[in-house]
Design an enzyme around this catalytic site. Structure first.
Site, mmCIF file in Angstrom:
data_model
loop_
_atom_site.group_PDB
_atom_site.id
_atom_site.type_symbol
_atom_site.label_atom_id
_atom_site.label_comp_id
_atom_site.label_asym_id
_atom_site.label_seq_id
_atom_site.Cartn_x
_atom_site.Cartn_y
_atom_site.Cartn_z
ATOM 1 N N TYR A 185 -17.063 30.589 16.567
ATOM 2 C CA TYR A 185 -17.348 31.390 17.764
ATOM 3 C C TYR A 185 -16.204 31.228 18.765
ATOM 4 O O TYR A 185 -15.657 32.217 19.263
ATOM 5 C CB TYR A 185 -18.682 30.926 18.365
ATOM 6 C CG TYR A 185 -19.080 31.647 19.627
ATOM 7 C CD1 TYR A 185 -19.616 32.928 19.592
ATOM 8 C CD2 TYR A 185 -18.926 31.037 20.877
ATOM 9 C CE1 TYR A 185 -19.985 33.584 20.750
ATOM 10 C CE2 TYR A 185 -19.295 31.684 22.038
ATOM 11 C CZ TYR A 185 -19.828 32.958 21.981
ATOM 12 O OH TYR A 185 -20.179 33.608 23.137
ATOM 13 N N LYS A 189 -13.541 34.137 19.955
ATOM 14 C CA LYS A 189 -13.454 34.518 21.365
ATOM 15 C C LYS A 189 -12.060 34.240 21.930
ATOM 16 O O LYS A 189 -11.610 34.915 22.854
ATOM 17 C CB LYS A 189 -14.530 33.783 22.162
ATOM 18 C CG LYS A 189 -15.951 34.193 21.764
ATOM 19 C CD LYS A 189 -16.195 35.653 22.087
ATOM 20 C CE LYS A 189 -17.641 36.044 21.924
ATOM 21 N NZ LYS A 189 -17.952 37.324 22.546
#
Ligand SMILES: NC(=O)c1ccc[n+]([C@@H]2O[C@H](COP(=O)([O-])OP(=O)(O)OC[C@H]3O[C@@H](n4cnc5c(N)ncnc54)[C@H](O)[C@@H]3O)[C@@H](O)[C@H]2O)c1
Length: 274
Positions: A185, A189
């Site tokens: 994640y 990002k």
């Protein structure tokens, strides 16, 4: 947008600067926790919202509810942001309905079944899926929808990275809970941040402003222990609410932010300030 050339601020209608009257704003992940707050906020400011989400999230249903509530045309689009043909269809359906696109908010994210697995156990399949939706999906929407705005007078793009692409997770936050923040994640990002920075100067001459909003700890009925841990580590001493993130989007989509591009607006209660 060409700003008025004056230093007489009394000639400026500041309230009007925040209006989104008649603008067409596409929100990916628009049925999600924060996405639906973005949709409601832009609708309240006069925009037509395009809710783009996977079919299971029923984007048409939310669009219909917004249309009834606000008395203005809203549409939904079922898609997978990681599929080029789906994003092309989103652009085409939006243009055939409204003839214009003024803003794009990329608020999608993918949580796989084993999303919270330990780093050492993370599978290639899960890693690829997170990167594919979060990063490739943002690449495709920026290229296809941002690209349309770049060729048609400009617009505003808002991408959503994460606190955990700005700083590393404080692992104490997860003590006594089964939550966590996977590296996939953070990495996806981090890519969203770099892509956004790149596009902010790449498209500046085309009048497309590219900014980011970084929400943090948006409350969604979390475990009590998590909420307590969070409060101890947060300068503002609490989690946030989806509606507290949405005001930032109205600002960045509107003419009130006409001189802002390449910015990452931290809606994090001061988490990264200490
Ligand atoms: N909630 C937070 O505290 C927080 C903090 C920092 C950043 N963010 C980011 O903010 C954004 C919104 O978060 P949220 O809490 O609303 O998440 P959410 O999980 O509630 O919503 C995400 C939405 O994306 C949709 N989606 C998933 N895969 C998709 C795909 N392939 N194509 C299109 N849509 C897809 C989901 O159906 C869902 O409606 C995300 O990018 C998230 O990473 C959230």
């Amino acid at each position: 947008m060409n700003a008025e050339r004056t230093f007489d601020a009394d000639k400026i209608d500041f309230r009007k600067k925040f209006e989104l009257d008649g603008k067409v704003i596409i929100i990916t992940g628009g049925s999600g926790l924060i996405g639906r707050a973005f949709a409601e906020a832009v609708a309240q400011y006069g925009a037509h919202a395009v809710i783009a989400d996977i079919s299971a999230a029923r984007p048409m249903e939310l669009a219909g509810m917004l249309e009834t509530k606000h008395g203005r045309r809203m549409i939904g689009c079922e898609l997978d942001v990681a599929r080029r043909e789906d994003v092309e269809r989103l652009k085409n359906e939006t243009l055939s309905e409204f003839g214009r696109i003024d803003g794009l908010i990329n608020s999608h994210q993918n949580k796989t079944a084993r999303f919270f697995a330990k780093f050492e156990d993370y599978t290639d399949e899960d890693w690829d899926k997170v990167i594919e939706t979060n990063l490739k999906g943002t690449f495709l929407t920026c290229q296809i929808i941002g690209g349309w705005m770049a060729e048609n007078g400009g617009g505003s793009v808002i991408n959503i990275p994460s606190t955990y692409s700005v700083v590393a997770p404080n692992q104490n936050l997860y003590e006594g809970t089964n939550l966590g923040c996977p590296a996939a994640y953070s990495a996806s990002k981090g890519g969203v941040m770099a892509l956004s920075q790149y596009l902010s100067t790449y498209w500046a001459e085309k009048n497309v402003r590219v900014n980011q909003i970084t929400p943090h700890g948006v409350w969604n009925n979390h475990q009590g222990r998590f909420e307590q841990n969070f409060a101890k580590l947060s300068p503002l001493g609490r989690m946030s609410y989806n509606h507290e993130v949405a005001g930032a989007a109205v600002f960045l989509l509107s003419d009130a932010s006409s001189y802002i591009t390449g910015h990452n607006l931290m809606v994090d209660g001061g988490w990264t300030a200490w």
